[in-house]
Design an enzyme around this catalytic site. Structure first.
Site, PDB file in Angstrom:
ATOM      1  N   LYS A   1       0.909  -1.210   0.110  1.00 37.46           N
ATOM      2  CA  LYS A   1      -0.078   0.162   0.018  1.00 37.46           C
ATOM      3  C   LYS A   1       0.720   1.220   0.000  1.00 37.46           C
ATOM      4  O   LYS A   1       0.556   2.085  -0.613  1.00 37.46           O
ATOM      5  CB  LYS A   1      -0.906   0.018   1.212  1.00 37.46           C
ATOM      6  CG  LYS A   1      -2.138  -0.915   1.107  1.00 37.46           C
ATOM      7  CD  LYS A   1      -3.166  -0.485   2.296  1.00 37.46           C
ATOM      8  CE  LYS A   1      -4.430  -1.587   1.868  1.00 37.46           C
ATOM      9  NZ  LYS A   1      -5.013  -1.305   3.337  1.00 37.46           N
TER      10      LYS A   1
ATOM     11  N   LYS B   1     -11.202  -4.977  -3.425  1.00 38.31           N
ATOM     12  CA  LYS B   1     -12.215  -4.052  -3.712  1.00 38.31           C
ATOM     13  C   LYS B   1     -11.477  -2.993  -4.793  1.00 38.31           C
ATOM     14  O   LYS B   1     -12.327  -2.051  -5.494  1.00 38.31           O
ATOM     15  CB  LYS B   1     -12.663  -3.438  -2.349  1.00 38.31           C
ATOM     16  CG  LYS B   1     -13.273  -4.512  -1.470  1.00 38.31           C
ATOM     17  CD  LYS B   1     -13.958  -3.973  -0.249  1.00 38.31           C
ATOM     18  CE  LYS B   1     -13.990  -4.542   0.739  1.00 38.31           C
ATOM     19  NZ  LYS B   1     -13.001  -4.327   1.967  1.00 38.31           N
TER      20      LYS B   1
ATOM     21  N   LYS C   1      -4.862 -11.099  -6.067  1.00 40.74           N
ATOM     22  CA  LYS C   1      -5.834 -11.431  -5.362  1.00 40.74           C
ATOM     23  C   LYS C   1      -7.203 -10.622  -5.576  1.00 40.74           C
ATOM     24  O   LYS C   1      -7.163  -9.415  -5.978  1.00 40.74           O
ATOM     25  CB  LYS C   1      -5.640 -10.873  -3.918  1.00 40.74           C
ATOM     26  CG  LYS C   1      -6.285 -11.146  -2.602  1.00 40.74           C
ATOM     27  CD  LYS C   1      -5.984 -10.662  -1.596  1.00 40.74           C
ATOM     28  CE  LYS C   1      -6.046  -8.979  -1.666  1.00 40.74           C
ATOM     29  NZ  LYS C   1      -5.944  -8.525  -0.304  1.00 40.74           N
TER      30      LYS C   1
END
Ligand code: TYM
Length: 328
Positions: free
Chosen positions: A112, A196, A193
């Site tokens: 991130k 969202k 993966k």
């Protein structure tokens, strides 16, 4: 006293079948066997910028969706993290026993923070807040998908460190993974993966996608150069479709092999799509009923907060006392 379960989900984007198969399905299943607390983690969401108006709407939408997938407010407390200040209070006390090196090693932090121009401190502290969510309620079981395993190990390390510095205070939480569906991959790119936040409309199936959209996404999903299912040589895309089917329908490996060996990919995709549509349709119907009842979701969240606050307060007071902090 029954063992306690806690888990959480961020109110960002739309919840998808990866969230459902990796975690939410287990939440609904085990709520009758344990004392369960399920948390919408809005404070985790703001570790990266969120549009305020959108975030507010997403929290209620997600709460409605969790009720629709079967979280039963008679058995489980459904809560919003920021409504219970003890989450952040405990997070600070845990921050003080957590070495920075442990946090810098987290793979989600690395991924991130690579995508951000400036890295908010919250992103580094993210797993400490997550440990606080769990330890605040002395949860023994944490049902999650595979991507949260490392954060759970860290939560145990933090608990152990606190217990050895200040005396036995926290229950050690165990990770609870599903047997199938612990890591659902993106339909467009089975090396990634399902997430969202990943861009691309063919990537994830949202729990609220209409049947036509679900069919289209699955029919277009990435497979490999074989024409039909070969259990020996299949690539990640076909394996992903098969495990989505297996997780939704609940068949064992032998039945899967008998049903799908040598099946052409077009036919496989049709069967997977129909299984997903059939599983999501009743949830979508319940969701519409739930959100059409004015004030219902807000009431469930209020009652959830009232139910868990005494537990949260008790843990924080114990931790303050153990550390020698001022308690009036
Ligand atoms: P979040 O919001 O990313 O995801 C919610 C749950 O869904 C699982 N999941 C998946 N499972 C299988 N395949 C996938 N592709 C997939 N994507 C997501 C996640 O493992 C998770 O169980 N940090 C957490 C939220 C959190 C939490 C907690 C969890 C905050 N505090 C305390 C447990 C306990 C997160 O971001 O989940």
């Amino acid at each position: 006293m029954r063992a306690r379960v806690l888990s959480g989900i961020q109110p960002t984007g739309s919840p998808h079948i990866g969230n459902y198969l990796g975690a939410l399905k287990n939440w609904a299943k085990i709520q009758y066997d344990y004392e369960s607390i399920y948390c919408i983690v809005d404070l985790h969401a703001v570790t990266v910028y969120q549009d305020p108006q959108e975030l507010r709407a997403k929290i209620l939408e997600l709460a409605g969706m969790l009720l629709a997938i079967g979280i039963d407010p008679k058995h489980s407390a459904l809560i919003v993290q920021s409504a219970i200040p003890e989450h952040t209070e405990l997070a600070w006390m845990l921050t003080c026993v957590t070495p920075v090196g442990w946090l810098e090693r987290m793979t989600q932090y690395k991924a991130k923070s690579d995508a951000q121009e400036t890295i908010g401190d919250g992103l580094l502290q993210y797993p400490v807040l997550m440990a606080a969510d769990i330890l605040l309620y002395q949860a023994a079981i944490v049902p999650v998908g595979e991507d949260q395993k490392q954060h759970l190990e860290l939560a145990r390390d933090i608990a152990q460190r606190f217990n050895s510095l200040y005396g036995d205070t926290f229950v050690m939480p165990a990770t609870h993974l599903p047997t199938v569906g612990a890591r659902v991959m993106g339909l467009d790119d089975p090396e990634k993966k399902m997430s969202k936040s990943a861009a691309g409309s063919g990537h994830a199936i949202s729990l609220l996608d209409p049947p036509a959209t679900i069919r289209k996404k699955i029919m277009r999903s990435t497979t490999d150069s074989n024409p039909a299912v070969d259990f020996e040589t299949m690539g990640a895309g076909v394996r992903n479709l098969l495990s989505i089917y297996q997780a939704f329908v609940g068949v064992d490996d032998d039945a899967m092999k008998a049903q799908f060996a040598d099946m052409r990919y077009g036919d496989l995709k049709k069967q997977v799509a129909e299984a997903v549509v059939a599983s999501l349709e009743p949830m979508q119907k319940r969701y519409q009923e739930i959100v059409s009842e004015p004030g219902y979701v807000a009431r469930v969240l209020r009652e959830g907060a009232e139910r868990v606050t005494p537990i949260a307060r008790d843990t924080c007071d114990k931790v303050k006392h153990a550390m020698g902090l001022y308690t009036a």
